[in-house]
Motif scaffolding. Structure first.
Motif, PDB file in Angstrom:
ATOM      1  N   ARG A   1      13.873  16.934 -15.776  1.00 45.54           N
ATOM      2  CA  ARG A   1      13.092  16.281 -14.730  1.00 45.54           C
ATOM      3  C   ARG A   1      11.614  16.195 -15.107  1.00 45.54           C
ATOM      4  O   ARG A   1      11.008  17.192 -15.472  1.00 45.54           O
TER       5      ARG A   1
ATOM      6  N   SER B   1      10.839  16.137  -0.628  1.00 47.27           N
ATOM      7  CA  SER B   1      10.887  14.832  -1.271  1.00 47.27           C
ATOM      8  C   SER B   1      11.058  13.681  -0.282  1.00 47.27           C
ATOM      9  O   SER B   1      10.758  12.542  -0.610  1.00 47.27           O
ATOM     10  N   GLY B   2      11.549  13.977   0.934  1.00 46.44           N
ATOM     11  CA  GLY B   2      11.671  12.893   1.890  1.00 46.44           C
ATOM     12  C   GLY B   2      10.602  12.919   2.964  1.00 46.44           C
ATOM     13  O   GLY B   2      10.533  12.030   3.802  1.00 46.44           O
TER      14      GLY B   2
ATOM     15  N   LEU C   1       4.828   4.823 -10.818  1.00 42.68           N
ATOM     16  CA  LEU C   1       4.969   4.887  -9.365  1.00 42.68           C
ATOM     17  C   LEU C   1       6.384   4.531  -8.951  1.00 42.68           C
ATOM     18  O   LEU C   1       6.996   5.211  -8.124  1.00 42.68           O
TER      19      LEU C   1
ATOM     20  N   TRP D   1       2.329   7.120  -1.345  1.00 43.86           N
ATOM     21  CA  TRP D   1       3.351   8.049  -1.834  1.00 43.86           C
ATOM     22  C   TRP D   1       2.877   8.756  -3.100  1.00 43.86           C
ATOM     23  O   TRP D   1       3.163   9.928  -3.331  1.00 43.86           O
ATOM     24  N   MET D   2       2.129   8.030  -3.915  1.00 38.30           N
ATOM     25  CA  MET D   2       1.561   8.609  -5.135  1.00 38.30           C
ATOM     26  C   MET D   2       0.618   9.764  -4.780  1.00 38.30           C
ATOM     27  O   MET D   2       0.748  10.878  -5.307  1.00 38.30           O
TER      28      MET D   2
ATOM     29  N   LEU E   1       7.071  12.659   4.936  1.00 37.13           N
ATOM     30  CA  LEU E   1       5.936  11.736   4.819  1.00 37.13           C
ATOM     31  C   LEU E   1       4.637  12.463   4.507  1.00 37.13           C
ATOM     32  O   LEU E   1       3.719  11.891   3.941  1.00 37.13           O
TER      33      LEU E   1
ATOM     34  N   LEU F   1       0.795  -1.227   0.000  1.00 35.66           N
ATOM     35  CA  LEU F   1       0.000   0.000   0.000  1.00 35.66           C
ATOM     36  C   LEU F   1       0.830   1.281   0.000  1.00 35.66           C
ATOM     37  O   LEU F   1       0.374   2.317  -0.484  1.00 35.66           O
ATOM     38  N   PHE F   2       2.058   1.202   0.526  1.00 35.20           N
ATOM     39  CA  PHE F   2       2.828   2.435   0.653  1.00 35.20           C
ATOM     40  C   PHE F   2       3.023   3.176  -0.674  1.00 35.20           C
ATOM     41  O   PHE F   2       2.844   4.396  -0.715  1.00 35.20           O
ATOM     42  N   PRO F   3       3.374   2.473  -1.774  1.00 32.80           N
ATOM     43  CA  PRO F   3       3.540   3.213  -3.038  1.00 32.80           C
ATOM     44  C   PRO F   3       2.304   4.022  -3.429  1.00 32.80           C
ATOM     45  O   PRO F   3       2.425   5.101  -4.002  1.00 32.80           O
ATOM     46  N   PHE F   4       1.116   3.524  -3.082  1.00 41.93           N
ATOM     47  CA  PHE F   4      -0.098   4.277  -3.410  1.00 41.93           C
ATOM     48  C   PHE F   4      -0.208   5.517  -2.531  1.00 41.93           C
ATOM     49  O   PHE F   4      -0.630   6.582  -2.976  1.00 41.93           O
TER      50      PHE F   4
ATOM     51  N   LEU G   1       8.576  20.192  -4.282  1.00 42.14           N
ATOM     52  CA  LEU G   1       8.935  18.821  -4.589  1.00 42.14           C
ATOM     53  C   LEU G   1      10.303  18.466  -4.038  1.00 42.14           C
ATOM     54  O   LEU G   1      10.504  17.422  -3.435  1.00 42.14           O
ATOM     55  N   TYR G   2      11.238  19.375  -4.228  1.00 46.05           N
ATOM     56  CA  TYR G   2      12.599  19.086  -3.795  1.00 46.05           C
ATOM     57  C   TYR G   2      12.718  19.064  -2.285  1.00 46.05           C
ATOM     58  O   TYR G   2      13.192  18.100  -1.703  1.00 46.05           O
TER      59      TYR G   2
ATOM     60  N   HIS H   1      16.153   7.988  -0.668  1.00 40.45           N
ATOM     61  CA  HIS H   1      16.231   8.684   0.624  1.00 40.45           C
ATOM     62  C   HIS H   1      16.495   7.688   1.736  1.00 40.45           C
ATOM     63  O   HIS H   1      17.325   7.911   2.610  1.00 40.45           O
TER      64      HIS H   1
ATOM     65  N   TRP I   1       6.721  15.488 -11.860  1.00 39.54           N
ATOM     66  CA  TRP I   1       6.255  14.377 -11.012  1.00 39.54           C
ATOM     67  C   TRP I   1       4.935  14.656 -10.306  1.00 39.54           C
ATOM     68  O   TRP I   1       4.130  13.749 -10.134  1.00 39.54           O
TER      69      TRP I   1
ATOM     70  N   LEU J   1       9.365   6.442  -7.155  1.00 35.65           N
ATOM     71  CA  LEU J   1       9.867   5.988  -5.853  1.00 35.65           C
ATOM     72  C   LEU J   1      11.364   5.700  -5.899  1.00 35.65           C
ATOM     73  O   LEU J   1      12.070   5.869  -4.903  1.00 35.65           O
TER      74      LEU J   1
ATOM     75  N   MET K   1       1.912  12.158 -10.861  1.00 38.27           N
ATOM     76  CA  MET K   1       1.306  11.392  -9.771  1.00 38.27           C
ATOM     77  C   MET K   1      -0.192  11.723  -9.637  1.00 38.27           C
ATOM     78  O   MET K   1      -0.985  10.864  -9.272  1.00 38.27           O
TER      79      MET K   1
ATOM     80  N   THR L   1       2.467  12.738  -3.229  1.00 36.54           N
ATOM     81  CA  THR L   1       3.163  13.564  -4.223  1.00 36.54           C
ATOM     82  C   THR L   1       2.175  14.398  -5.027  1.00 36.54           C
ATOM     83  O   THR L   1       2.441  15.558  -5.348  1.00 36.54           O
TER      84      THR L   1
END
Lengths: 293, 316
Positions: free
Chosen positions: A255, A45-46, B144, A29-30, A48, A24-27, A41-42, B158, A258, B148, A262, A33
């Motif tokens: 770049r 970026s880390g 995605l 993060w999507m 939560l 689930l985490f990738p969703f 963004l920069y 990160h 993103w 990531l 997303m 973002t």
């Protein structure tokens, strides 16, 4: 069934929990973002959580902002209209799922119940097509659609999928074979023709398998990429998957955009998420085959 | 498409009356007219979009065809050229590498998750959540993970930095690109695989576990002596079906190629065919490669059909 010793259970649950988080985490993060302003963004970026959550990324890819506003929010300024692509995707999967299910039900019923010479032969030939991988028929089908001048039309996009797939015919035939004959015979004696029996008796009795096939076909069409990429690349017919691919390549600088990407990805996940919420039990249980028999 | 549809193939009930005597009336009914009307759409679809293109594809593979002029017959030239084409062999190797990593990890992780669910919970909610990545378009999955795993701003890098490890250009480095794509698809399909195996496990009679527990067998022992042997036919079937699907990897590769530029390190066979056909317009050559792939998959499909039959007698 629950015989694992109490202590042994903890690591087992822990593994499942880790799997769930990884799933689930990738969703998350999507979505995170997508809600982040491009300017952050920069710096974010880390983090939560987005420091300044915003809906502007959704607004700009849906074409709800002016070009200047979109560019200010991190867009490339290229024409982008995800509302249209979303609609195209819905039309594409909806058309394919409904028509294919209906036509395959008709064929499956004929193969299961109607009596005519050559039945097994015709069925056998159709099923043999399961052995032909899609890429092999894809090239000639593209040539055909091109020669009909159907490139970048919905007709060309859905034509190869709406009439039949061997698998759906096979699946529905197997189901129709399993329903008791008596009801149909009785309806026949009441003066119904083949169509009457099919339409009034058999289809209503088969809601479960019809929904299963319709649902899997919807998901398949929703995920489809290669065919729409070849046949429906232009604005008018562009579906979400193709649009996301184009969007990635349209990146203004080195770049990719993103936050916009997303937001677009989120749009491609939302409908299946709704499907899962409302039809999750059926979807999950359709994988719950009663034994490989 | 093939992978996602396995489940129903197995869910279908056995035909009960195939071959049973049908003659209840004096004269057998003949539904000829109705039947052909019922079959018109399916037969039309089959002839136009399956039968005819299969013949055409075979014909193209024997021709020189660039989409603009008519195909010119060249006999077996395309095949002879294919055998000597290092790019073709390389794409097969790359595909094999991908399949090995993807199927290996996906089956092992799927089996682990299925076994844990089987012994711990019947939760539909949990299964639905594990299924989510499979429902999402592969293009989205690719995006995605490109994000990531982004070398500068990606979340995973990160994490690596926080752990004191260096960052990795997962999709850019030729060494990392293919294993990364394989693992991304493992992420997308493991839940689905687990659910299929889990469904197979539900067929194993519960009393076997109960008596084994009375005999003092531990969980690992039960897994080895009951779950694995009883699951064998299902396991074999899921394996072959996943293999067939895995060989046809395209979407993720296409997205990665679109994002960070295409390289031979990720040129799988489907992508090779796609490029030959739609970038260089070597339709004949592409068709020959597609036919070769079809033969490879055909062998796998025959194995699949045999397993399907074998599993029937095993678990019936």
């Amino acid at each position: 069934m629950r015989r694992i010793a109490k202590i042994g259970r903890l690591p087992a649950w822990a593994i499942l929990a880790v799997a769930l988080v990884l799933t689930l985490f990738p969703f998350y993060w999507m979505v995170r973002t997508a809600l982040t302003p491009a300017a952050d963004l920069y710096s974010d970026s880390g983090a939560l959580f987005p420091q300044n959550p915003t809906m502007v990324n959704f607004q700009r890819i849906l074409g709800l902002t002016t070009q200047e506003e979109a560019r200010a929010a991190g867009g490339s300024g290229a024409q982008i209209d995800f509302a249209r692509y979303l609609l195209n995707s819905v039309v594409y999967s909806g058309l394919i799922a409904t028509l294919q299910t209906f036509f395959c039900a008709m064929a499956g019923y004929a193969f299961a119940r109607l009596r005519f010479p050559g039945r097994e032969l015709v069925f056998g030939i159709m099923i043999a097509a399961l052995m032909v991988p899609p890429i092999f028929t894809l090239l000639p089908n593209f040539v055909l659609v091109k020669s009909l001048d159907w490139v970048n039309t919905f007709a060309g996009m859905v034509a190869p999928s709406i009439l039949m797939t061997p698998f759906a015919v096979f699946f529905l035939r197997q189901f129709f074979l399993s329903i008791p004959r008596d009801v149909e015979e009785a309806a026949r004696l009441d003066g119904n023709g083949a169509w009457g029996v099919f339409w009034r008796i058999v289809l209503p009795m088969s809601r479960g398998p019809l929904i299963t096939i319709g649902l899997t076909t919807t998901v398949w069409a929703w995920k489809d990429y290669l065919w729409p990429l070849l046949v429906g690349r232009e604005e008018e017919t562009r579906v979400l998957t193709v649009a996301l691919g184009v969007f990635l390549q349209q990146s203004p600088n080195t770049r990719p955009d993103w936050t916009g990407l997303m937001a677009g990805s989120t749009l491609s996940v939302l409908p299946v998420l709704l499907l899962l919420v409302f039809l999750g039990r059926r979807l999950v249980q359709s994988l719950n085959f009663s034994g490989i028999k | 498409m093939r992978t996602m549809r396995t489940e129903e193939r197995s869910q279908v009930a056995e035909p009960r009356d195939a071959g049973a005597p049908r003659r209840r009336r004096a004269r057998p009914r003949d539904d000829r007219r109705a039947a052909w009307i019922f079959l018109i759409p399916a037969i039309a679809g089959f002839v136009i979009f399956y039968g005819y293109p299969t013949v055409r594809g075979f014909w193209y593979s024997l021709t020189d065809y660039n989409l603009l002029t008519d195909p010119a017959y060249v006999g077996g030239d395309n095949y002879a050229q294919l055998v000597r084409d290092p790019q073709f062999w390389h794409s097969l190797t790359v595909t094999g590498y991908y399949v090995l990593i993807n199927i290996g990890s996906q089956m092992l992780l799927g089996l682990l998750l299925a076994a844990l669910m089987h012994r711990l919970t019947r939760s539909v909610m949990l299964r639905a959540m594990l299924l989510l990545p499979w429902l999402v378009p592969n293009v989205t999955v690719g995006l995605l993970w490109i994000w990531l795993l982004d070398a500068d701003l990606g979340f995973v890098n990160h994490l690596l930095k926080a752990l004191g490890l260096g960052t990795v250009g997962f999709f850019v480095s030729p060494d990392w690109a293919m294993p990364t794509i394989a693992m991304v698809n493992t992420w997308a399909y493991t839940g689905y695989t687990a659910l299929l195996l889990y469904a197979g496990m539900l067929q194993i009679p519960q009393h076997l576990y109960e008596s084994a527990a009375i005999d003092g067998a531990g969980e690992l022992r039960m897994f080895r002596s009951i779950t694995l042997p009883m699951l064998r036919p299902v396991l074999a079937l899921v394996l072959v079906v996943s293999l067939i699907g895995s060989f046809q990897i395209f979407d993720t590769v296409a997205v990665v190629a679109g994002g960070s530029g295409e390289s031979s390190a990720i040129r799988v066979i489907y992508y090779f065919i796609y490029q030959q056909a739609f970038k260089y317009f070597h339709m004949g050559y592409a068709s020959a490669a597609a036919l070769t792939l079809a033969l490879i998959l055909g062998v796998l499909t025959v194995v699949q059909m045999r397993l399907l039959r074998a599993s029937r007698s095993d678990l019936a």
